[in-house]
Scaffold this motif. Structure first.
Motif, mmCIF file in Angstrom:
data_model
loop_
_atom_site.group_PDB
_atom_site.id
_atom_site.type_symbol
_atom_site.label_atom_id
_atom_site.label_comp_id
_atom_site.label_asym_id
_atom_site.label_seq_id
_atom_site.Cartn_x
_atom_site.Cartn_y
_atom_site.Cartn_z
ATOM 1 N N ALA A 145 0.842 -1.195 0.000
ATOM 2 C CA ALA A 145 0.000 0.000 0.000
ATOM 3 C C ALA A 145 0.878 1.245 0.000
ATOM 4 O O ALA A 145 1.980 1.242 0.539
ATOM 5 C CB ALA A 145 -0.913 0.002 1.215
ATOM 6 N N SER B 227 -9.448 3.392 2.007
ATOM 7 C CA SER B 227 -8.988 3.716 0.650
ATOM 8 C C SER B 227 -8.782 5.214 0.438
ATOM 9 O O SER B 227 -8.154 5.619 -0.545
ATOM 10 C CB SER B 227 -9.990 3.190 -0.384
ATOM 11 O OG SER B 227 -11.277 3.732 -0.165
ATOM 12 N N GLU C 239 -3.579 3.893 -1.233
ATOM 13 C CA GLU C 239 -3.816 3.207 -2.502
ATOM 14 C C GLU C 239 -3.433 1.749 -2.332
ATOM 15 O O GLU C 239 -2.602 1.402 -1.492
ATOM 16 C CB GLU C 239 -2.989 3.853 -3.606
ATOM 17 C CG GLU C 239 -3.399 5.281 -3.931
ATOM 18 C CD GLU C 239 -2.626 5.839 -5.087
ATOM 19 O OE1 GLU C 239 -1.923 5.052 -5.758
ATOM 20 O OE2 GLU C 239 -2.724 7.054 -5.334
ATOM 21 N N ALA D 194 -5.274 -0.567 -1.130
ATOM 22 C CA ALA D 194 -5.690 -1.023 0.197
ATOM 23 C C ALA D 194 -6.331 -2.398 0.152
ATOM 24 O O ALA D 194 -6.559 -3.005 1.208
ATOM 25 C CB ALA D 194 -6.661 -0.020 0.810
ATOM 26 N N GLY E 209 -10.258 -1.826 1.736
ATOM 27 C CA GLY E 209 -10.341 -0.417 1.331
ATOM 28 C C GLY E 209 -11.630 0.260 1.741
ATOM 29 O O GLY E 209 -11.645 1.465 1.980
#
Length: 307
Positions: free
Chosen positions: A22, A38, A42, A44, A48
């Motif tokens: 991530a 999220s 990014e 995730a 997320g």
């Protein structure tokens, strides 16, 4: 066997190994009422959509520092570690301001039943428009409104309800400003021009701002001529208005002589300019006698008797 494992590891593309890591989002716009994993990271993965907490208030921002990011990543089982640099995420939630006119409209409706005059203005003091989510449906309500008609003061509570935020309540206070009518020019009017109804409009201004001598009624302006030019949106002053000239200086006019049982006409020359109904000296072109006449129509005057 050990050599085979090593060869397989070397065959794994670096991008595939990094795809599961991530990375933080340095800046994120949050349009929901909550912050999700999220929004911060990014890649995730399935986590997320996990809700971390409430989003910032509309129009506000929230900064998540590296230590907080690390704690969140550990709690969510996310493969992320601080890089040692300036790891942080700035979360911003868009907002739009409630138009002042909408607040005044709701306030006016609430105070009308307490004796607020229809033409009075409301002056809000120390008012900052509240912010709501950009696309939210908004409802305004006025609570506990009170009006002091003698002192010209008002107070109330504004309740703002919108999707994606708790109801806000703001205290409103201000004063009632009496207004009066005033006529202003719709366009530039030239000197000598006769004012028509479409050339002016009625506006309302605070009584304290009414210019002395300003025209306040259409019947006192329409049909009058301007002594000097007036620009668009300029107040019209009664001192600058006069009856339009019906006879020009040096103009040839028809003189009407009224004597018992007889009416005679003759040609004359006006010695001065005059409006309808005004007196003007006129020289009879036949006798060269100057008489006092009254303007009865453009180019026409009436004389009481023969001279």
């Amino acid at each position: 066997m050990r050599m085979l494992v090593l060869m397989l590891l070397l065959l794994v593309p670096p991008a595939a190994a990094q795809a599961e890591l991530a990375t933080v989002r340095p800046f994120a716009v949050v349009e929901d009422s909550v912050v999700r994993l999220s929004d911060l990271f990014e890649n995730a993965g399935p986590r997320g959509a996990a809700v971390l907490g409430p989003a910032p208030a509309p129009g506000a921002r929230l900064v998540v520092e590296a230590q907080q990011l690390a704690a969140i990543a550990r709690a969510q089982g996310l493969a992320w570690r601080p890089t040692g640099g300036m790891d942080r995420v700035v979360l911003e939630r868009p907002g739009r301001a409630i138009p002042r006119e909408d607040v005044l409209g709701a306030l006016r409706a609430a105070l009308r039943s307490q004796g607020l005059e229809e033409e009075a203005e409301l002056e809000l003091q120390g008012f900052t428009p509240p912010l709501v989510p950009e696309r939210a449906f908004v409802q305004l309500a006025i609570e506990a409104a009170s009006l002091d008609t003698a002192g010209g003061r008002f107070a109330a509570t504004l309740a703002v309800a919108a999707d994606g935020m708790p109801t806000q309540r703001l205290r409103l206070a201000g004063r009632v400003v009496p207004t009066v009518p005033m006529l202003v020019a719709v366009r530039r009017l030239g000197a000598g021009e006769v004012v028509r109804a479409q050339d002016v409009r009625l506006v309302r201004v605070p009584a304290s701002r009414l210019r002395p001598g300003a025209a306040q009624a259409m019947e006192g302006v329409v049909g009058q001529a301007l002594r000097r030019p007036a620009n668009a949106d300029q107040p019209l002053l009664l001192a600058d208005l006069a009856a339009p000239v019906a006879v020009e200086r040096g103009q040839t006019v028809t003189m009407v002589f009224e004597i018992p049982g007889m009416v005679l006409t003759a040609q004359g020359r006006a010695m001065e300019a005059a409006a309808r109904g005004a007196s003007v000296p006129v020289m009879n072109l036949a006798s060269r006698t100057v008489v006092e006449a009254q303007v009865v129509a453009p180019g026409r005057v009436r004389v009481g008797g023969l001279r």
